[in-house]
Every structure is written in C-alpha cells, then in structure tokens.
Scaffold this active site. Sequence first.
Site, PDB file in Angstrom:
ATOM      1  N   HIS A 380       0.795  -1.227   0.000  1.00  0.00           N
ATOM      2  CA  HIS A 380       0.000   0.000   0.000  1.00  0.00           C
ATOM      3  C   HIS A 380       0.829   1.279   0.000  1.00  0.00           C
ATOM      4  O   HIS A 380       0.261   2.358   0.132  1.00  0.00           O
ATOM      5  CB  HIS A 380      -0.928   0.036   1.221  1.00  0.00           C
ATOM      6  CG  HIS A 380      -2.122  -0.854   1.095  1.00  0.00           C
ATOM      7  ND1 HIS A 380      -3.277  -0.472   0.448  1.00  0.00           N
ATOM      8  CD2 HIS A 380      -2.350  -2.113   1.540  1.00  0.00           C
ATOM      9  CE1 HIS A 380      -4.158  -1.458   0.501  1.00  0.00           C
ATOM     10  NE2 HIS A 380      -3.625  -2.464   1.155  1.00  0.00           N
ATOM     11  N   LYS A 571      -8.485  13.936   4.189  1.00  0.00           N
ATOM     12  CA  LYS A 571      -7.631  12.751   4.229  1.00  0.00           C
ATOM     13  C   LYS A 571      -6.677  12.934   5.402  1.00  0.00           C
ATOM     14  O   LYS A 571      -6.627  13.999   6.016  1.00  0.00           O
ATOM     15  CB  LYS A 571      -6.863  12.568   2.920  1.00  0.00           C
ATOM     16  CG  LYS A 571      -6.152  13.825   2.442  1.00  0.00           C
ATOM     17  CD  LYS A 571      -5.564  13.644   1.051  1.00  0.00           C
ATOM     18  CE  LYS A 571      -6.608  13.726  -0.032  1.00  0.00           C
ATOM     19  NZ  LYS A 571      -6.872  12.490  -0.724  1.00  0.00           N
ATOM     20  N   ARG A 572      -5.938  11.907   5.725  1.00  0.00           N
ATOM     21  CA  ARG A 572      -4.953  12.036   6.793  1.00  0.00           C
ATOM     22  C   ARG A 572      -4.014  13.204   6.500  1.00  0.00           C
ATOM     23  O   ARG A 572      -3.647  13.443   5.346  1.00  0.00           O
ATOM     24  CB  ARG A 572      -4.146  10.752   6.938  1.00  0.00           C
ATOM     25  CG  ARG A 572      -4.942   9.557   7.436  1.00  0.00           C
ATOM     26  CD  ARG A 572      -5.177   9.602   8.918  1.00  0.00           C
ATOM     27  NE  ARG A 572      -3.973   9.230   9.649  1.00  0.00           N
ATOM     28  CZ  ARG A 572      -3.899   9.158  10.972  1.00  0.00           C
ATOM     29  NH1 ARG A 572      -4.935   9.457  11.708  1.00  0.00           N
ATOM     30  NH2 ARG A 572      -2.771   8.799  11.566  1.00  0.00           N
ATOM     31  N   LYS A 577       0.636  14.364   1.140  1.00  0.00           N
ATOM     32  CA  LYS A 577      -0.708  14.663   0.637  1.00  0.00           C
ATOM     33  C   LYS A 577      -0.884  16.158   0.345  1.00  0.00           C
ATOM     34  O   LYS A 577      -1.857  16.565  -0.261  1.00  0.00           O
ATOM     35  CB  LYS A 577      -1.767  14.163   1.623  1.00  0.00           C
ATOM     36  CG  LYS A 577      -1.766  12.632   1.754  1.00  0.00           C
ATOM     37  CD  LYS A 577      -2.801  12.161   2.742  1.00  0.00           C
ATOM     38  CE  LYS A 577      -2.749  10.649   2.973  1.00  0.00           C
ATOM     39  NZ  LYS A 577      -3.268   9.868   1.837  1.00  0.00           N
ATOM     40  N   THR A 679      -8.741   6.363  -2.292  1.00  0.00           N
ATOM     41  CA  THR A 679     -10.124   5.922  -2.530  1.00  0.00           C
ATOM     42  C   THR A 679     -11.090   7.082  -2.311  1.00  0.00           C
ATOM     43  O   THR A 679     -12.197   7.064  -2.841  1.00  0.00           O
ATOM     44  CB  THR A 679     -10.512   4.738  -1.616  1.00  0.00           C
ATOM     45  OG1 THR A 679     -10.211   5.070  -0.258  1.00  0.00           O
ATOM     46  CG2 THR A 679      -9.767   3.482  -2.011  1.00  0.00           C
ATOM     47  N   LYS A 683     -14.711   8.245  -4.273  1.00  0.00           N
ATOM     48  CA  LYS A 683     -15.993   8.570  -3.626  1.00  0.00           C
ATOM     49  C   LYS A 683     -16.521   9.907  -4.112  1.00  0.00           C
ATOM     50  O   LYS A 683     -17.717  10.058  -4.388  1.00  0.00           O
ATOM     51  CB  LYS A 683     -15.812   8.574  -2.104  1.00  0.00           C
ATOM     52  CG  LYS A 683     -15.473   7.213  -1.524  1.00  0.00           C
ATOM     53  CD  LYS A 683     -14.885   7.316  -0.126  1.00  0.00           C
ATOM     54  CE  LYS A 683     -14.235   5.991   0.272  1.00  0.00           C
ATOM     55  NZ  LYS A 683     -13.365   6.102   1.454  1.00  0.00           N
TER      56      LYS A 683
END
Length: 855
Positions: A380, A571-572, A577, A679, A683
């Site tokens: 991952h 998100k985290r 990110k 993911t 969504k």
Amino acid sequence: MATFNQTDADKRKQISVRGIAQVENVATIKNTFNRHLHYTLVKDRNVSTQRDYYFALAHTVRDQLVGRWIRTQQHYYEKDPKRVYYLSLEYYMGRTLTNTMVNLGIQSECDEAMYQLGLDIEELEDIEEDAGLGNGGLGRLAACFLDSMASLGLAAYGYGIRYEYGIFNQRIKDGQQVEEPDDWLRFGNAWEKARPEYMIPINFYGKVERTDTGRSKWVNTQVVFAMPYDTPIPGYGNNCVNTMRLWSAKAPQSFHLKFFNDGDYIQAVCDRNIAENISRVLYPNDNFFEGKELRLKQQYFMVAATLQDIIRRFKSSKFGCRDPVRTSFDTFPDKVAIQLNDTHPSLAIPELMRILVDIEGLTWEKAWEITQKSCAYTNHTLLPEALERWPVSMLENLLPRHLQIIYEINSKFMEQVALRYPGDFDRMGRMSLVEETPEKRINMAHLAIVGSHVINGVARIHSELLKITVFKDFYEMFPGKFQNKTNGITPRRWMVLCNPSLADAVCEKIDDEFITDLKHLRKLEPLADDMALLRNIQKVKQENKMKLATYIEKTYHVTVDPTSMFDVQVKRIHEYKRQLLNCLHIITLYNRLKKNPNMPFVPRTIMIGGKAAPGYFIAKKIIHLINAVGRVINNDPIIGKKLKVVFLENYRVSLAEKVIPATDLSEQISLAGTEASGTGNMKFMLNGALTIGTLDGANVEMKEEVGDENIFIFGMTVDDVTELHKKGYKSMDYYEKNPELKQAIDQIKGGYFSPWDQYCFKDVADALLYHDRFCLLADYEAYIKCQEKVSELYKDPVAWSRKCLLNIAASGKFSSDRTIEQYAREIWGVEPTRTKLPAPHEVPIIPKEEDKKKN
C-alpha cells in the site's frame, strides 16, 4: 421525544431493489422494536433515552441478519468452497445500522415504523458510534472489500483486532489538534457476538528446544488468550451474510499464579491488564513505521489466532481430506486463500510454517510450498518510512521460534538468488530478508514477497513503480508474481446510503442495476445534454450543500454560503498529501482579494479535514496553520462571504457521508509517485464532484475513464519529479521567482497569521524553503493556474453539471466489486458466484450437529 418531520422522510427515498424479499412489514418492525425495548434493554417509553431507541432499532434490524447469517454459514459448509481470509490490522467500518438496512432492503419499512412511533430515524442513526478501527484509506478499503465479498457471494472472512479504543477523537483547541480517546464501546456494540467457545491460546517469549524426534518446540512461553467477536457483514440483496472476526486479548485464569500463591491477590489481578493491553488501542500512525513491541505483539496476536482458526475450519470442512490420526494438508491451498493487507500481517508466513512443521509434522519443503501457494501480499505504499523493519533483538525476545524460521527462509532464498545471479553480492544484500545496518532488522516486505505467490499494488502507476523502485530486484527475479489491482469503493455506502437522492435520480434514468454493477453508470453518458437530468443533479447537489452548511454552522459556528463552490480536501494530514499546497492557494486567494476587493471572484468555501499522527510535529503544525489562516479570513469584513475556510474537526466515516455528497471540487494533490491509489478520489467522483489533482495514484486511471476535459490535472509527472531531483531541486529558486508565493510564505514565517507569536509557524515556512521533500513550491504555479480554470468553469452551471454527470458515468471502474472480482479470479483462484441465497422464510433453517464447526 423527537417528532419525525414528514418532509425529511420524503427526502429519504428508498431505492427500489429488484429481488430483495420485503419480509418485514411496518407492524412487525414496531412489535419487534417494542419487544427489544422491553426485554433486551429493560426500559419502557417513559424512561427510555434516544440511545435506548437506537439500540432497540439496531437489535430489530440485527434480527433480520441472524437467520441469513446462519443460513449462509450452513451453505458454505454444505458446498465447501475455497474460503478467502482477509487479514488486516485495520477495519474502518464507520456505522452499521443504515448500511445494514440498505443491504437488506428494509430501510423504507424502518423509516415508516419509526415515524409511526414518533421517532426521527436520522437522529437515531446519528447516535451510533463510528467503529473507527482504522487510520484512513487502508482500513476503509478493507471495509469496502468485506461488503463486496459478501455481495459477490464469496465465502470470505475478515480477520483483525477488536481495539477497545479506535482512532482517537480529534478536538481542535486554540486551533491545534488535541487527541482524546475513542471509547467507542462504552455503551456496548449491538452488532457483535462474542464467541468464548472459540478462544485460542497465543504464546509469547520463551525459548526453543529440540525434541527427541528432531522437531523444534517452543517452551516456557507466556500465554494470552484471543477471544473472537463476530460481526455480520451483509451482502446487497442476496441474503448472504459473511463474518468479520475480531480478536480481543484476555489473560488466562492462571495469570501470575505465583502472586496468588504468595497471597498478593491484588497484584495478580492488576497484572492481567498487561496481557489484555494487546488489544487495547489502535496505533494512530499512517504511512509511518514505529518499531514498538506492543505493535509487534498485536501483529502476531492477530495472525496466530487467525491461522489457528483457519486450520480448525479446514480440518472440520465437510469434504476436506480428513484422517482420524493426521490431517492431510495437500488440499490446503485449494481450500484456503490468505490475503495479507500490507505487511502488518506478514508474520502469518513464519507462523504458518511453524504450525505445519513443528506441530503438524510436515517437511520444510512441503510446508513452504503450501505457505507460498496460500498467501498473497498487497502493498500500500512507496514511502520508505512506512516499510516495516523489525529489530532482530525484539523478535528474538518475543518470538524466538519465528526468528529461526525467518533465518531459515532467508538462507534458502539467498541460495536461490546466488544460483540466479552468481557473484552478485550487492544484489543479495539488497534482497536479503535480514538487513545488517544500521542495526540488524527483518524487512517484512521482503518476507511477504518471498512467502507469497502474488504481490499486488493498488493502482496501475503504483504497481509499475513498485517494479522499478522498491521491489525492482524482486520483480526481475519473479516477474510473474507481480500484479495490479486498482482499488475501489462500495457503491452501496458511497452513493445509495450517503446520497440517496442522487441514487434515485440515476435510477429514474437507467434503473438500479448500477448498485451491483457500477459499469452500468456508462448508460448516463448519452444523457449528458439532458437538461432535466442536469437540473436534477444540480438540485440534489444544492440540497446536500445546504445540509452540510447547516451542519457546519451548528458544529463549528462558521456561516458558509451554500451557493459558493465547496472545495474539499479530506484525508490524513501528511506532508506528501500536500495540504500545505492547498493552504498556499487559500492565502493567495486572500491576498488577491485584499489587494482588489472588487475583483471578479467566484466565492469558495474551502474545507480541509483529517487527523495527524500524535507524534507527527509538522502535520500538527499544518493543522494549526490552516485554522489560523481560517480565523483571519473568516473574520475579515473585506472578504465577507467570498472566501471561507473550515477545518473539519474529527473527520471520520460518518462525517465523510455528509461531506462527500455536498462537494463540488475534490482536492487530490499529492506529489506524483507518492500516493499508492487513494479511494477518497473515487468517492467524490461517484457523487458528482470534479477532481483537481496530479497524475498520481488512481487519478491517472480516473483521467483515462472520464477524459482529459472532465478533470483538472496539473503539475509534474513521476518522470518530471525524477528529473527534477536528478538536477537538484532547490525550492528557494521558486520562492524567489514567484511574488505571490513569496508573499504567502513570508506571511506564514513572519507571523501574519499568528499575531500572538511571530515565530509560531516558522518551522512550517522553513520546511517549505529548506526541506521541501514533496516539491510543493515546484508545483505551486501550475496549481494556481489550474484553480483559475476551475473558477472559470464554475461560472457556467450547465457546463459544470455536465462534467459532474460525466464523472458519475465514468466512475464504474472504481467499484470495489470489480476489484474483488479481479482478486478472486487472478489471485485467490475462486469464481464470484453472485448467488442469491434463499431468505430464512423461504427455506427452513434446520439446526445441525455440525453447526459448531462452521463459525
């Protein structure tokens, strides 16, 4: 008592589902609800609380699961299919009530029953605690996969840990993250069933001895028991209910018997907590390896309990090769598929070897063949700091036999490498399971690769990067082992449940087949110029935005304009990110408005949400900065309603179900080559948001599906990033050349957003200027220009809605049903049956003597 609002009830439309037996009528639900209120909760309407009503409804709905659950296990026992075991240290399940009603097709009856009882079903649903047994994407993916495996009729089981405390609750105090414990079980859990009859002993510590027969024996161990708790996982419309089995640590009765014998009863009882701490709390880290002994204990605890359970079920299978004296394991790989969700369960490989060799008496060669054929590994992450490497000293102390087995695996593997690449000692060093420097460690990813028959990434670009970067040597030696399985999401939760009005709008145009086969959404493409449909999509989006705006005002005391663009990044919080890049854009917009308040400007409400690991200093500073920037902007009268910034505190699954349907623009802006898949991006796409993002993770495939003109792509590619680093990336060059960028960073560094402390965010600015590992400054200009294109398009509601519709239509590839079908056929060797089992009222459930063997 709350009064149900009929207009709200009208909006909660039930998706008509072909083939779901409506076995419950409203009167029966009301009767069952009252029975549980009286006999399960021991309350009447005079003293019942809203929480009591929630539990009464949950037990009522669970009653509809139980018959199907038992029948499903009977079916598996009769047919004896190959069983899939999904091993994951995280399951981010969220809430269960509404999902169960949707999958069983009884949502409308439950709505009506609660209305007749004078209760607001939405209020009851909000009382349920999120089962936050995961950090983010990896755990939520596991939850989607369980839903898909049940909906596809696979004989599958999810195994994990029943953490007493899940991912922490995030509170924002003075703009900063504060962690509070997530005591999600404090009111009980209506959905789980304890199975003390299947409690399993797990060993730690001790030493290894040789027996007279030459076998190794692990002795003088400390024992902890693993107690299983089962949760039903209903498939959609097929009466199939699978099982998620989570293990809880229990001390043995004889724990510290010496203390009892010495009369120190209190100390003996208190020390039981040491054993039971194993399942106490989820480690709140995402993409960061922490070599803590408790974490290693958790990993082994889960795999050891799970493998004993798998072997018990294999031995008791109806058609398995059984011998009264000794079980034949020849058929084990034909009956068992074990999927390792990242390296966290990779100790399953030496543990299975230990069981087969030391306990079952198989030869090493036979045991190794069985282990490799049974296990598969999903990677991952590409981030080096996320790859697990356990110190040899810790393994030697905690799991001495397993360390011996790992050494033996490595020795035989190194012989293979030496035969394949004679004299290439550098390659042998790179591929060894045992790393010698900076300390002697076991590389768990290497163990997972060597011990599995398939290794897969989770997006095409990610899988390709695995082959040419971190696992290059392994790919060259075992090219046939490597596959790609692009992630997906379950459309049941991520449209039907969270956005029923959109699901209704789609059903009206193309029927409801998309719910179980998302590819049917392609039927919407020819309708891209259907003005009635576009207006309906606009209407649904606006309703969702108004609901979210109401929630934001009530929860965060910030008034936002529901007609503004809802620009969301959830998100985290992690540097890769690039929430900081988003923050730089916010500051740039603010500065432009301050300079020219009357400039043409498309109003935006920018929302950022996510949790930072408690020990991740810069990530927590980023949260503080976002809140500080928001405080300045939201209170500036010159800005007014044009720009608002909201930090979504305590982002979790149930909040995602509110935010995602209301989003206009989805931010997926990680540096190319760092996000495995994502993911959340899927969504948002499914719910009609447009994406602004880099060519990273699944964004690449999303762009292919929807077309270049219907997604906002900016920034460097993976090759560009590689070339930039080769030349020598200097973030200061970009800072000096771009006045708007320079102004934003100077404001951060100089205390503009922190008047209480001029140097509060100096560390953040320094990270950008001197340690910009994820190249934010290199992508800044392209990001700003791309955002300008977004604003321009948003001025044209019809053109925007048309692209939203095309995104919905193109999201079919990103169903977890498709992902699981590929896992099933290409890794596990099973065929998804999509069988619809008879409902309990259609086929009598006959108790059998063998029932105890099935669970």
